[in-house]
Scaffold this active site. Structure first.
Site, short mmCIF file in Angstrom:
data_model
loop_
_atom_site.label_atom_id
_atom_site.label_comp_id
_atom_site.label_asym_id
_atom_site.label_seq_id
_atom_site.Cartn_x
_atom_site.Cartn_y
_atom_site.Cartn_z
N ASN A 13 33.21 44.31 46.62
CA ASN A 13 33.16 43.53 48.05
C ASN A 13 34.61 42.85 48.14
O ASN A 13 34.98 41.89 47.36
CB ASN A 13 32.21 42.43 47.66
CG ASN A 13 32.21 41.54 49.11
OD1 ASN A 13 32.87 41.96 50.06
ND2 ASN A 13 31.86 40.59 48.74
N LYS A 15 35.94 41.41 50.39
CA LYS A 15 35.78 40.12 51.42
C LYS A 15 36.99 40.45 52.38
O LYS A 15 37.12 41.49 52.85
CB LYS A 15 36.03 38.99 50.61
CG LYS A 15 35.16 38.77 49.07
CD LYS A 15 35.05 37.64 48.75
CE LYS A 15 34.34 37.74 47.43
NZ LYS A 15 33.73 36.71 46.83
N HIS A 98 25.29 38.12 51.99
CA HIS A 98 26.17 37.61 51.09
C HIS A 98 26.29 36.43 51.06
O HIS A 98 26.06 35.66 52.18
CB HIS A 98 27.74 38.24 51.17
CG HIS A 98 28.49 37.98 50.07
ND1 HIS A 98 29.10 37.01 49.95
CD2 HIS A 98 28.62 38.55 48.95
CE1 HIS A 98 29.80 36.75 48.75
NE2 HIS A 98 29.69 37.90 48.07
N GLU A 100 28.36 34.24 50.94
CA GLU A 100 29.63 33.49 51.79
C GLU A 100 29.19 33.59 53.21
O GLU A 100 29.21 32.94 53.85
CB GLU A 100 30.88 34.16 51.55
CG GLU A 100 31.45 33.85 50.20
CD GLU A 100 32.21 34.83 49.63
OE1 GLU A 100 32.77 35.93 50.37
OE2 GLU A 100 32.58 34.63 48.49
N GLU A 170 23.16 37.69 42.89
CA GLU A 170 24.51 36.73 42.98
C GLU A 170 24.20 35.26 42.98
O GLU A 170 24.02 34.66 43.98
CB GLU A 170 25.53 37.10 44.16
CG GLU A 170 25.85 38.60 44.17
CD GLU A 170 26.96 38.94 44.90
OE1 GLU A 170 27.87 39.65 44.30
OE2 GLU A 170 27.20 38.33 46.10
N GLY A 176 33.16 34.10 42.72
CA GLY A 176 34.63 33.60 42.96
C GLY A 176 35.03 32.35 42.03
O GLY A 176 36.29 31.82 42.38
N SER A 216 31.74 37.12 39.56
CA SER A 216 32.70 37.08 38.55
C SER A 216 32.64 37.96 37.27
O SER A 216 32.93 37.98 36.04
CB SER A 216 33.07 35.70 37.82
OG SER A 216 33.38 34.78 38.75
C1 PEP Z 1 31.14 38.73 45.53
O1 PEP Z 1 31.99 38.57 46.55
O2 PEP Z 1 29.86 39.46 45.79
C2 PEP Z 1 31.39 38.55 44.14
C3 PEP Z 1 30.59 38.68 43.09
O3 PEP Z 1 32.75 38.16 44.01
P1 PEP Z 1 33.43 37.64 42.60
O4 PEP Z 1 33.41 38.76 41.72
O5 PEP Z 1 34.92 37.54 42.88
O6 PEP Z 1 32.64 36.35 41.79
#
Ligand code: PEP
Length: 256
Positions: A13, A15, A98, A100, A170, A176, A216
Site C-alpha cells: 500500500n 498510500k 483502510h 486511514e 490491520e 505506520g 509495520s
Molecule cells: C498500511 O498502510 O496498510 C500499513 C500496514 O502500513 P505500515 O506497514 O507502514 O504500518
C-alpha cells in the site's frame, strides 16, 4: 481449526507516495527481485500513478491495485473514482476501508460495504481492511469491533464473490507506527475474523479466504508473522516503498 497453507498474498500500500515517474522507477527496481515469487504480488498505487504502474508491470508477475473506489458508477461525486473507471485503467485490485480512510475521510462500516459491493460487481479483487484502535484494544473490545466490521462489510456479499476477496487485519495502533502486533496477537485476531466468516457463511469459505496482517510488517518480522497459521499474507505500507525490503517479504512469503 488446523489450517492448510495457502498461497500467500503480499500487497504494497503505497498510500500518497510516488509520482508516475517514481512509480515506474520503483516497479522497474522491484520486477527482477520478485520475478520468481511463489505468492501473489500486488502494488496499490495512487490513482494518478496507475497508468504508469500498469505499463511498468507488463510482462511481469506484479499486479496493480488502487487504494479506494466509490460505490456509484458515475455522477456528481467530485474527487471520487468509480470501480468501473479503475477497471478500464487495468487495475485488478482495490483496497477498501483502510483505517486511514476511516480515520481521516469519514469512511464507515456501511460505506466500506457499499464500496466493496461496487468493486466486486465491477469484477475487481478486493482487499477489505478491518482493525481496532489502541483504545479499543485496551478496553478489551477488539473481537467485538472486528465482528462488527466484518459483519457489516460482508452484508449482501455472495459466496460466489469470495475468490475475489482478501481480508486485511490491520490494528490501527500498528500502522505506520513501527509497533507490530505480536504474531500471537495478529494470529488470534485473524482467527477471530475467520470465526466471523464461519458464523456469517460456512466453514469452507472461512477456511479458504486469505487473511493478511498489516501494521509495520517488514523484512525483519515478516517470517514470524507469516509462520502463523491464520495469517496468509501481508498488507505492507512503509516497507513497500523500498524495493529490497518489499522483495524480502515476498521471498519469505514464497518460502512459507
Ligand atoms: C498500511 O498502510 O496498510 C500499513 C500496514 O502500513 P505500515 O506497514 O507502514 O504500518
Amino acid at each position: 481449526m488446523a489450517r492448510e497453507k495457502k498461497r500467500a498474498i503480499i500487497a504494497g500500500n503505497w498510500k500518497m507516495n510516488k509520482t508516475p515517474s517514481e512509480t515506474t522507477a520503483l516497479i522497474n527496481e522491484l520486477k527482477p527481485l520478485v520475478e520468481n515469487a511463489d505468492c501473489d504480488v500486488i502494488v496499490c498505487v495512487p490513482f494518478v500513478s496507475i497508468s504508469a504502474a500498469v505499463e511498468a508491470v507488463k510482462g511481469s508477475n506484479i499486479k496493480v491495485g488502487a487504494q479506494n473506489c466509490h460505490w456509484e458508477q458515475s455522477g456528481a461525486f467530485t474527487g471520487e473514482i468509480s470501480a468501473q473507471m479503475l477497471c478500464e485503467t487495468g487495475v485488478e485490485y482495490v483496497i477498501i476501508g483502510h483505517s486511514e480512510r476511516r480515520q481521516y475521510f469519514g469512511e464507515t462500516n456501511k460505506t466500506v460495504n457499499k464500496r466493496m459491493r461496487a468493486a466486486l460487481a465491477a469484477d475487481l479483487n478486493v482487499i477489505v481492511c478491518v482493525g481496532e484502535t489502541l483504545e479499543q484494544r485496551e478496553s478489551g473490545v477488539t473481537e467485538e469491533i472486528l465482528s462488527e466490521q466484518v459483519k457489516i462489510a460482508f452484508c449482501g456479499i455472495e459466496p460466489s464473490d469470495f475468490d475475489k476477496i482478501t481480508v486485511a487485519y490491520e490494528p490501527v495502533w500498528a500502522i505506520g507506527t513501527g509497533k507490530t502486533a505480536t504474531s500471537e496477537q495478529a494470529n488470534a485476531a485473524c482467527a477471530h475474523i475467520r470465526d466471523c466468516i464461519v458464523e456469517l457463511y460456512n466453514l469452507r469459505l472461512a477456511n479458504d479466504i486469505r487473511i493478511q496482517y498489516g501494521g509495520s510488517m517488514n523484512a525483519a518480522n515478516a517470517q514470524q508473522l507469516l509462520d502463523e497459521p491464520d495469517i496468509n499474507g501481508g498488507l505492507i505500507g512503509g516497507a513497500a516503498l523500498k524495493a529490497a525490503d518489499f522483495a524480502k517479504i515476498v521471498e519469505v512469503a514464497s518460502a512459507n
